[in-house]
Design a protein around this motif. Structure first.
Motif, mmCIF file in Angstrom:
data_model
loop_
_atom_site.group_PDB
_atom_site.id
_atom_site.type_symbol
_atom_site.label_atom_id
_atom_site.label_comp_id
_atom_site.label_asym_id
_atom_site.label_seq_id
_atom_site.Cartn_x
_atom_site.Cartn_y
_atom_site.Cartn_z
ATOM 1 N N PHE A 182 0.851 -1.191 0.000
ATOM 2 C CA PHE A 182 0.000 0.000 0.000
ATOM 3 C C PHE A 182 0.885 1.239 0.000
ATOM 4 C CE2 PHE A 182 -2.390 -3.363 1.995
ATOM 5 C CZ PHE A 182 -3.610 -3.292 1.344
ATOM 6 N N SER A 183 0.295 2.302 -0.462
ATOM 7 C CA SER A 183 1.086 3.539 -0.468
ATOM 8 C C SER A 183 1.130 4.172 0.917
ATOM 9 C CB SER A 183 0.510 4.536 -1.472
ATOM 10 O OG SER A 183 -0.860 4.748 -1.181
ATOM 11 N N ASP A 184 0.157 3.833 1.779
ATOM 12 C CA ASP A 184 0.126 4.430 3.112
ATOM 13 C C ASP A 184 0.845 3.524 4.116
ATOM 14 O OD1 ASP A 184 -2.201 6.763 3.223
ATOM 15 O OD2 ASP A 184 -2.322 5.329 1.555
ATOM 16 N N PRO A 185 1.527 4.117 5.060
ATOM 17 C CA PRO A 185 2.216 3.290 6.054
ATOM 18 C C PRO A 185 1.241 2.557 6.970
ATOM 19 C CG PRO A 185 2.453 5.618 6.578
ATOM 20 C CD PRO A 185 1.782 5.544 5.264
ATOM 21 N N ILE A 186 1.623 1.360 7.313
ATOM 22 C CA ILE A 186 0.749 0.518 8.144
ATOM 23 C C ILE A 186 1.362 0.432 9.529
ATOM 24 C CG2 ILE A 186 -0.339 -1.749 8.355
ATOM 25 C CD1 ILE A 186 0.236 -2.055 5.306
ATOM 26 N N TRP A 187 0.517 0.561 10.543
ATOM 27 C CA TRP A 187 1.045 0.516 11.909
ATOM 28 C C TRP A 187 1.297 -0.910 12.367
ATOM 29 C CZ3 TRP A 187 -1.077 -0.606 16.969
ATOM 30 C CH2 TRP A 187 -0.198 -0.226 17.992
ATOM 31 N N GLU A 188 0.296 -1.748 12.290
ATOM 32 C CA GLU A 188 0.520 -3.139 12.664
ATOM 33 C C GLU A 188 -0.582 -4.030 12.138
ATOM 34 O OE1 GLU A 188 0.450 -4.248 16.756
ATOM 35 O OE2 GLU A 188 -1.721 -4.203 16.822
ATOM 36 N N LEU A 189 -0.294 -5.325 12.241
ATOM 37 C CA LEU A 189 -1.298 -6.330 11.933
ATOM 38 C C LEU A 189 -1.773 -6.842 13.282
ATOM 39 C CD1 LEU A 189 -2.519 -7.847 9.523
ATOM 40 C CD2 LEU A 189 -0.730 -9.528 9.766
ATOM 41 N N ASN A 190 -3.047 -6.605 13.568
ATOM 42 C CA ASN A 190 -3.561 -6.988 14.876
ATOM 43 C C ASN A 190 -4.125 -8.389 14.792
ATOM 44 O OD1 ASN A 190 -5.364 -6.863 17.345
ATOM 45 N ND2 ASN A 190 -4.234 -4.935 17.441
ATOM 46 N N PRO A 191 -3.665 -9.307 15.634
ATOM 47 C CA PRO A 191 -4.095 -10.711 15.480
ATOM 48 C C PRO A 191 -5.577 -10.865 15.763
ATOM 49 C CG PRO A 191 -2.887 -10.412 17.516
ATOM 50 C CD PRO A 191 -2.782 -9.125 16.778
ATOM 51 N N SER A 192 -6.099 -11.950 15.256
ATOM 52 C CA SER A 192 -7.537 -12.170 15.397
ATOM 53 C C SER A 192 -7.870 -12.523 16.831
ATOM 54 C CB SER A 192 -7.962 -13.288 14.479
ATOM 55 O OG SER A 192 -7.242 -14.447 14.809
ATOM 56 N N SER A 193 -9.064 -12.208 17.191
ATOM 57 C CA SER A 193 -9.522 -12.507 18.530
ATOM 58 C C SER A 193 -10.831 -13.254 18.402
ATOM 59 C CB SER A 193 -9.713 -11.208 19.299
ATOM 60 O OG SER A 193 -10.610 -11.414 20.351
ATOM 61 N N SER A 194 -11.065 -14.119 19.317
ATOM 62 C CA SER A 194 -12.302 -14.900 19.252
ATOM 63 C C SER A 194 -13.516 -14.008 19.477
ATOM 64 C CB SER A 194 -12.258 -16.015 20.290
ATOM 65 O OG SER A 194 -12.093 -15.434 21.568
ATOM 66 N N LEU A 195 -13.262 -12.829 19.994
ATOM 67 C CA LEU A 195 -14.373 -11.938 20.299
ATOM 68 C C LEU A 195 -14.865 -11.198 19.060
ATOM 69 C CD1 LEU A 195 -12.975 -10.427 23.582
ATOM 70 C CD2 LEU A 195 -14.796 -12.087 23.369
#
Lengths: 618, 662
Positions: free
Chosen positions: A99-112
Motif C-alpha cells: 500500500f502507499s500508506d504506512p501501516i502501523w501493525e497487523l492486529n491478530p484475530s480474537s475470538s471476540l
C-alpha cells in the motif's frame, strides 16, 4: 487470588533495540527479535519450534498468527502486508499486498471479533485482513485509500496502542503529534473506539500518564492509565462517556517517575472477569524493576517480584498466562497462576503492613516449671477480679501438696475446684500444658465462664484447636448484633497464636459462628478506631490476624456465599486500621524522641532540588 | 569541639552520561588520556601521579556527520597525543591549547585502532577495509610510510610486539601477525565459531615471548603461539564479549573485561608460560570498554561513565564520577544567583530566599553551538559574560516581576568600545569579574591579560591594554586554575602557583610564586579579607600561604581512610574568613582558623608570627553523591549536588546475569 511464579529465561535476545514484539500462537509465542527474524518458542518446554526469516524485506511489526485464515502475517517495510504458511521458514512463498500508506501493525484475530485479524494503518484506518486476500476487495481498498474515502480518521495522530475488545470493537489509542520532537509525548492521549470502520467514541484524556492499557470487560472496554502522581485511573468507553474513576494509588508500589507497562491479566476460571492487571516498572524503593499483579476490584497488590534491572523503555507482554519481559539479552518468563488463598490476599496485605509477625515460640515438648507456668507478664496484666483469682491460684498451687491444700483450693474456687485439682494432679505427673489442657477442657466447659477464664489466664500453651472450642462456646451464647466487648473473647483474641495452625483450627468453626466472630472483630476494630485506647494497636494487630485467618479458613463461604458485602465492610475497616497503624508507626520515632525530651529536626527530602542541612564537623 | 555549619544543597546540575570508550596512559608523564562519547564528545587528560585529577578537556575533535568520533587514542614521542576515528584520519592534538594540530588521512575508510611502536617512531592505524597504515612520527607531523597487505574485513585491534618488528591484529574470525619489514602476514590464526556465529576479535596483546592473547565476542580469551601459529589454550572468562585486554606493568597479569562488566585478572604462573583465571573485580555496572594499568593500579572505564581506579592488594576501588570539567560555576552572593556553564550553554539559577523557590531564570546557548570556554557572573548579579573561541560576550541582566509574581529576565548585550586581539593560540580566555563592573580576561596560556571596564551609563565595555604576565612562559598545559579577589589574581601553571595584584591603574604586578609542591594543586582559593591563599593538593595536602611575603603560614596533610582516594575538588572561605569548606566528590571538610589572622603591617614587627595562626581540619561523617561545587551564600554555603541516578537512568540496559530468584 493469584500469584507470580519463579522467573526463568526463555531464550536469548540479540538486540533489544530492534525487538518488535511478542505474539501468541497455539500455546507458543512468536518473538520478532530482529528486523528480519521471527522465532516461535514453546514456553513451557523452553525450546524453539520454528523460525521465519525474510531475506529481502524488513519486518516492521511483530509477526502474528491470523487464526481466521490459519496463516502467519506481519508488516514488511512499513507498507506491505505479508501472509505466509507456517512451514514456509524462508518466506519464499509470501502473499504480499503493498500500500502507499504506512501501516502501523497487523492486529491478530480474537475470538471476540467476527472479522479476524485487522490491518491498522498509521492514519487510523482499520480493515479486516481476510477480505483483502481476495483481489476485488484489495482493489476496492486501494481505491478507497487513493480517494481518502472510507477513512475513519484521516487525521489520526501517532498510534501508540490498539486492541480488539468485546463486543466487536477496536480501540485505538493515539498521542498527538508534536512537530520537531522525535519522542512522542504521552501527556495527552486520544482514544478512538471503532466498530465496523465507524467511530463510536472518541475522547481525549488530558492528564499526564506514564503507562496505560486497554482493559476488556463485560461492561465494554475501558482504558486504565497510571498518572505521574502514581494514581491509577479507569476510563470506561461507554456512551455517554463517564468521568474517569480512581482505582487506587500505586505510588508506593511502582515508581511513576519512569515509564510503566500495564497489561490485563487473563481472567482465571475462578475470577471469570478482567479484574487484574500486570504492572512492570521501576522499583520505587531501590534500584531495579518490579513486576506486580494488581487486583482492581480490591485495590491490592496480589503478588510482586523484583528484577535486578529496569530497562527504559520497558517492554512486557502477557500471553497465555505468562508474563514475558525482555531483560538485557534474554527474554524472561514469569508464570501467572491462580492461588487458593484468595482472601488472605485481600486482608493479608494489611496484615503485613501492620508490621508484626507472630512466630510460634512455644514447644509442646518442653515443660516449664510449675511455678512459672501461667504467670508470665501478660497474665499479670490487670484484668479485674480474675487477676486476683489468678494471683490466689498461683499462691496456692505453689504450696499445694496435701489434702489441706486441696481443701483450700476448693474453698478458693468453689465453682470449678475440680478443674484446678485435676490440673494439679496432671501437672505432678509431668504432663505438658497442651496435654493437660486437652484433658481438663471438657470439664472446664461444663463449669462455666469462670473456669474458662481461669484456664485462659493460667495456661500459656493452649492449642489453637482448643481455643476455637472455647471460642465456639462463647460465640454460641452471643447474638449477631454486637454492642459490647466480651472479656473472655478478648482474652482469647489477645493471645499469641500460630497463624498457620489457627487457619486449620478455624475451619472447624461453624460458619454462622465464624460470621459472628467476623462481626465481633469488626466491632473491636471500629471501637479501637473511634474510641482509641492504650492497647488500641495491639487490638488492631490481633484483630487483623484473626480476621485474615478467619477469611482464609472460610473463603469459599464468604466469597461464593452471599457475604461479599460483609467482606467489603471488613476490608474498609481493615484498610482504615492499617492506615492508623501505619500513622502510628511513622510517628513512633518522633514520639520516642519527645518522650526522651530530645529535640529533633525533620529530615530533609533527599530527592528535592533544594534542601538545607546543618552539618556538624568534628 | 564540633562546629555546625548550614549548607543548602541544590540539585541544579544536569549531567549527561558520557561513556568512556578508549584510554591511553603516558608512562613518562603519567597522564591518562581518555575519550568520552555522548552528546558532547571530548578527550580528557588526567594526571595520575597521585590521586587522579582531571587537568584538561579537549573539545576540538575531528567529526563525522557533525559528531566527534574517536575510536582510539595513543601517546607518542613524549607527550604527543594522537587519535583516530570513523572519519578516517589520524589526528594530532595540542594538549596545551586543546587545538587540533594536524590530521593525516589513512588509506580507505574509517580508522578503528592505533598503535605506536616501542621506539615511538612509527604509528600504525588499522582501517575499515583491512589496511594497516604506517606513519612516521616526525617532529611536527606524521608522514605516510606505507601500508601492509590488505586483509579481508576490518582491522578492529592491533598491537606492536615488544621487539617492534611485528604487529598483531584482530578482525572477524581471525587473528594475524604481520611482519612490518616484509609487509606480509606471517601468521593467520582462525578463531573458530560458536553456533556458526562469527567471532569478532575485539582486543589483542602481543607478549614478550610472541604469545598473542586475544579477547573475542564469545567471551573467550585465547593464547596463541605467534611463532608457530597454533592455539596454545583458551579460557571462557566472560559470558559475553571481551572488549578489552590489558597487560599489567609487571607483565604478570592480564586484565580482561567487556560486555560482561566483571574485570577478570588472568595471572601468569611463575616459572611457566601458563596463564590461569584469578580473582575478578566487580567495579562497573555496565559494559567495560577500556582498561589501562599503572604500577599496581588498574584504570577502567565504560558505558557507566565512571572512571574507576582499583588495586589489589590492598583491595581498593575508587570511582571518579562523570562531573564534567567544562562545567563552571560562578556564584553571585549578593543577588543569590548561580551561574552554571556547560559545554555549549549556560544557565542562571535564582537561589531561594525566604519563601521563594529555586528557579532557573535563564538559559543561554552559544551562537552556532560553539563551545563555551569560560563564563562568569558579577557579584551583584547584574552582568555575566562568556567566552568562545576568539570572542567574548558580555550581557546585562535585570529582572522584573510579572503579574503572576514570576521573575522575568531581560537581557541586554553590551557593546564594545574598542577591540582587543589575542594571538591565534590564545583565542580562548578565562573570565572573572574582579569587581561588579570590572571584568578580567586571561588567555588560556596564562601569558596575556586585560581588564575590561563596564560603563553602566552607556552600557558598553571598554578593554584596557593587553599586558603580559611575568613568569608564565614555559608552561605545558597553560592556565589550570584561576582565583580572583578585587585586588588579587592567583593562577596555576602546571604545578606552579603564582599570585599577582591589580594596581590602581589596572596594571598587574607579581606578588609571589608559592613554593612548588611535588603534587598538583587541585584547588586555589583567595581569602576574602586577608592576603592568604588556600591551596589543596592531590596528595591530600592543604596549605595556607601569605602571598605578600610568600611564606607558608600552615601546612597539613589531611588524614583520610586508606581507600579514600578522592582528591579535593575545591574550597570556599566563609564570609568572615574564619572557616573554609573544602570538598571532594563525596564529602565535606571544614578548615577552622583558631589563631589570630595577623595584619600585614603588624606582621613585620613579629619574629615568628605565623605561629599565631593555627588551623584545624574537621570532617563531617555524612557522605554525598556527588558534590560538584561549594560556594558562599550569605553566612551559609550553597552546594551543587549531582544525583547519580540522573546519570544511571540514561544508561542502556546492562548485561543480564542469571541469579537466584530474579
Amino acid at each position: 487470588m493469584g500469584g507470580l511464579g519463579a522467573p526463568f529465561i526463555l531464550c536469548p535476545l540479540s538486540e533489544r533495540r530492534d525487538f518488535l514484539g511478542i505474539s501468541g500462537a497455539d500455546g507458543s509465542i512468536v518473538l520478532t527479535t530482529g528486523k528480519n527474524m521471527a522465532i516461535r518458542y514453546h514456553v513451557l518446554e523452553q525450546k524453539q519450534e520454528t523460525s521465519w526469516t525474510s531475506s529481502r524485506h524488513w519486518f516492521t511489526s511483530r509477526v502474528v498468527k491470523c487464526a481466521d485464515i490459519g496463516k502467519y502475517g506481519a508488516i514488511l517495510d512499513n507498507n506491505t502486508v505479508a501472509v505466509w504458511n507456517e512451514d514456509d521458514t524462508a518466506m519464499g512463498d509470501v502473499t504480499k499486498m503493498k500500500f502507499s500508506d504506512p501501516i502501523w501493525e497487523l492486529n491478530p484475530s480474537s475470538s471476540l471479533t467476527e472479522d479476524g485479524a485487522l490491518v491498522i494503518f498509521e492514519n487510523g484506518f482499520t480493515t479486516p485482513l481476510a477480505p483483502l486476500l481476495t483481489s476485488d476487495q484489495k482493489k476496492k481498498l486501494r481505491k478507497a485509500i487513493a480517494t481518502g474515502k472510507g477513512f475513519v480518521d484521516t487525521e489520526c495522530d501517532t498510534i501508540i496502542d490498539a486492541a480488539q475488545c468485546h463486543p466487536e470493537k477496536v480501540v485505538i489509542i493515539s498521542a498527538p503529534k508534536k512537530a520537531g520532537r522525535a519522542i512522542v509525548t504521552r501527556d495527552v492521549m486520544k482514544v478512538t473506539l471503532l466498530h465496523k470502520n465507524q467511530i463510536v467514541t472518541q475522547i481525549e484524556v488530558k492528564s499526564e500518564f506514564v503507562g496505560h492499557c486497554i482493559l476488556p470487560g463485560d461492561d465494554g472496554p475501558s482504558i486504565l492509565y497510571l498518572g505521574r502522581d502514581g494514581r491509577l485511573w479507569q476510563q470506561f468507553l461507554t456512551t455517554p462517556l463517564p468521568a474517569p474513576s480512581l482505582v487506587g494509588s500505586l505510588a508506593k508500589v511502582i515508581s511513576p517517575l519512569t515509564p510503566v507497562v500495564l497489561h490485563p491479566a487473563p481472567p482465571s476460571s475462578k475470577d471469570g472477569d478482567w479484574s487484574k492487571v500486570v504492572i512492570y516498572g521501576s522499583d520505587p524503593s531501590e534500584e531495579g524493576a518490579l513486576i506486580a499483579l494488581y487486583d482492581l476490584k480490591y485495590d491490592i497488590v496480589v503478588a510482586k517480584q523484583s528484577l535486578k534491572m529496569y530497562a527504559n523503555p520497558p517492554i512486557m507482554d502477557v500471553l497465555g498466562g505468562n508474563v514475558l519481559i525482555p531483560v538485557g539479552l534474554h527474554v524472561l518468563v514469569i508464570a501467572l497462576y491462580s492461588s487458593k488463598s484468595r482472601l488472605s490476599g485481600v486482608v493479608g496485605k494489611h496484615g503485613i503492613r501492620s508490621g508484626e509477625e507472630v512466630f510460634e515460640q512455644r514447644s509442646p515438648f518442653v515443660l516449664d516449671p510449675v511455678t512459672s507456668v501461667g504467670w508470665t507478664v501478660d497474665v499479670e496484666q490487670p484484668h479485674g477480679h480474675h487477676n486476683k483469682q489468678a494471683a490466689a491460684a498461683k499462691k496456692l498451687l505453689r504450696s499445694a501438696s496435701s489434702n489441706a491444700e486441696v481443701n483450700a483450693i476448693k474453698k478458693s474456687f468453689p465453682e470449678f475446684w475440680e478443674v484446678v485439682q485435676q490440673y494439679k494432679i496432671l501437672e505432678r505427673e509431668g504432663q505438658p500444658q497442651s496435654l493437660i489442657c486437652t484433658q481438663i477442657l471438657p470439664l472446664a466447659l461444663t463449669k462455666g465462664d469462670a473456669a474458662l477464664d481461669w484456664m485462659l489466664q493460667n495456661f500459656t500453651d493452649i492449642p489453637e484447636s482448643h481455643l476455637i472450642i472455647i471460642l465456639a462456646k462463647l460465640l454460641d451464647n452471643m447474638t449477631d448484633s454486637i454492642t459490647a466487648s466480651h472479656s473472655l473473647l478478648d482474652l482469647i483474641l489477645s493471645r499469641s497464636v500460630d497463624p498457620a495452625q489457627l487457619v486449620g483450627a478455624l475451619t472447624s468453626l461453624d460458619f454462622i459462628l465464624s460470621r459472628r466472630l467476623a462481626l465481633y472483630l469488626k466491632f473491636k476494630m471500629e471501637s479501637a478506631l473511634t474510641m482509641g485506647s492504650e492497647s488500641g494497636d495491639d487490638t488492631m494487630t490481633s484483630s487483623v490476624l484473626w480476621l485474615t485467618s478467619l477469611l482464609d479458613a472460610h473463603y469459599t463461604h464468604f466469597v461464593l456465599g452471599d457475604e461479599l458485602s460483609l467482606v467489603e465492610e471488613l476490608l474498609s475497616v481493615v484498610a482504615k486500621g492499617a492506615a492508623w497503624l501505619e500513622a502510628i508507626a511513622e510517628l513512633e520515632p518522633y514520639l520516642i524522641l519527645t518522650q526522651q525530651k530530645i529535640d529533633f529536626q525533620p529530615r530533609p527530602n533527599p530527592h528535592s532540588k533544594w534542601r538545607t542541612e546543618i552539618l556538624t564537623f568534628t | 569541639m564540633s562546629n555546625s555549619v548550614k549548607f543548602h544543597f541544590a540539585k541544579v546540575l544536569d549531567v549527561e552520561p558520557s561513556p568512556i570508550s578508549c584510554m591511553s596512559l603516558n608512562h613518562t608523564s603519567k597522564k591518562l588520556a581518555l575519550f568520552r562519547g555522548g552528546r558532547i564528545g571530548a578527550i580528557e587528560i588526567w594526571d595520575v601521579n597521585h590521586q587522579p585529577l582531571l587537568e584538561r578537556v579537549i573539545f576540538e575533535l575531528e567529526t563525522i556527520d557533525g559528531k566527534p568520533s574517536v575510536e582510539s587514542v595513543v601517546w607518542a614521542d613524549n607527550n604527543r597525543l594522537f587519535s583516530c576515528g570513523l572519519h578516517g584520519f589520524v589526528v594530532e592534538h595540542d594538549v596545551r591549547t586543546g587545538k587540533l594540530l594536524h590530521k593525516s588521512a589513512a588509506t580507505s575508510g574509517s580508522v578503528w585502532c592505533l598503535g605506536v611502536n616501542p621506539t615511538q617512531t612509527v604509528i600504525a592505524a588499522g582501517t575499515e577495509d583491512g589496511f594497516i597504515n604506517l606513519f612516521n612520527i616526525e617532529e611536527k607531523m606524521l608522514t605516510y610510510l606505507r601500508v601492509l597487505d590488505r586483509q579481508d574485513g576490518r582491522v578492529l585491534c592491533l598491537q606492536w610486539s615488544p621487539c617492534g618488528r611485528y604487529i598483531g591484529t584482530g578482525s572477524v574470525d581471525s587473528v594475524r601477525l604481520w611482519d612490518v619489514n616484509k609487509g606480509h602476514a606471517v601468521q593467520k590464526l582462525m578463531t573458530g565459531r560458536t553456533k556458526n556465529k562469527e567471532t569478532i576479535v575485539w582486543a589483542i596483546l602481543v607478549l614478550d615471548d610472541h604469545t598473542i592473547v586475544t579477547g573475542d565476542s564469545r567471551g573467550i580469551v585465547s593464547f596463541w603461539d605467534g611463532r608457530i601459529g597454533v592455539l596454545k589454550y583458551k579460557m571462557q572468562t566472560h559470558k559475553a564479549d571481551v572488549l578489552t585486554l590489558r597487560l599489567s606493568s609487571d607483565k604478570s597479569s592480564i586484565y580482561a573485561a567487556g560486555v560482561d562488566p566483571i574485570v577478570l585478572n588472568i595471572a601468569k604462573i611463575s616459572g611457566s608460560d601458563k596463564w590461569i583465571k584469578s580473582h575478578p573485580r566487580n567495579i562497573h555496572v555496565n559494559d567495560v570498554m577500556t582498561l589501562e594499568t599503572y604500577d599496581n593500579r588498574l584504570f577502567s572505564g565504560g558505558i557507566d561513565t565512571d572512571l574507576a581506579m582499583s588495586s589489589f592488594p590492598p583491595k581498593i576501588i575508587v570511582k571518579y564520577p562523570n562531573i564534567p570539567k567544562y562545567t563552571q560555576f560562578s556564584g553571585s552572593d549578593n543577588a543569590a544567583m548561580l551561574l552554571i556553564k556547560y559545554a555549549k550553554n549556560l544557565t542562571i539559577w535564582k537561589l531561594p530566599m525566604g519563601n521563594s523557590q529555586l528557579t532557573k531564570v535563564l538559559e543561554v546557548e552559544s551562537k552556532g553551538a560553539e563551545n563555551m570556554f569560560s563564563a562568569a557572573m558579577s557579584q551583584n548579579g547584574s552582568f555575566f559574560a562568556y567566552s568562545v573561541s576568539g570572542a567574548v560576550k558580555v550581557f546585562q541582566i535585570s529582572f522584573t516581576l510579572d503579574n503572576d509574581e514570576v521573575l522575568k529576565p531581560s537581557l541586554e548585550k553590551l557593546q564594545f568600545e574598542n577591540l582587543i586581539e589575542f594571538s591565534s593560540e590564545n583565542q580562548l580566555v578565562h573570565l572573572k569579574f574582579i569587581k561588579d563592573d570590572t571584568l578580567m580576561l586571561l588567555s588560556s596560556s596564562g601569558r596575556f591579560i586585560t581588564i575590561a571596564k563596564i560603563n553602566q551609563t552607556t552600557n558598553s565595555v571598554c578593554f584596557g591594554d593587553v599586558q603580559e604576565l611575568q613568569d608564565t612562559e614555559s608552561s605545558y598545559l597553560g592556565v589550570g586554575l584561576v582565583a580572583t579577589t578585587a585586588s588579587n589574581l592567583c593562577i596555576t601553571l602546571d604545578n606552579r602557583i603564582i599570585v599577582y595584584s591589580f594596581n590602581q591603574d589596572f596594571t598587574i604586578s607579581k606578588c609571589c610564586s608559592l613554593p612548588t609542591h611535588s603534587a598538583l594543586p587541585s584547588s586555589i582559593t583567595l581569602h576574602p579579607l586577608k592576603p592568604l591563599v588556600l591551596v589543596t593538593y592531590v596528595d591530600n595536602s592543604v596549605l595556607i600561604c601569605n602571598y605578600n611575603d610568600g611564606k607558608i603560614v600552615c601546612q597539613e596533610v589531611v588524614k583520610k581512610k586508606v581507600d579514600d582516594l578522592q582528591p579535593f575538588q575545591g574550597a570556599c572561605w566563609s564570609s568572615d574568613g574564619q572557616t573554609a569548606v573544602i570538598f571532594q566528590n563525596d564529602s565535606l571538610f571544614l578548615l577552622e582558623i583558631t589563631g589570630d589572622i595577623i595584619e600585614p603591617k603588624r606582621r613585620k614587627k613579629l619574629v615568628s608570627d605565623e605561629h599565631n595562626l593555627r588551623f584545624q581540619i574537621k570532617t563531617c561523617p555524612s557522605k554525598y553523591k556527588y558534590l560538584a561545587y561549594v560556594g558562599g551564600f550569605g553566612t551559609d554555603f550553597v552546594v551543587v549536588e549531582v544525583d547519580p541516578h540522573s546519570i544511571l537512568e540514561h544508561l542502556p540496559p546492562a548485561f543480564a546475569k542469571k541469579r537466584f530468584g530474579a
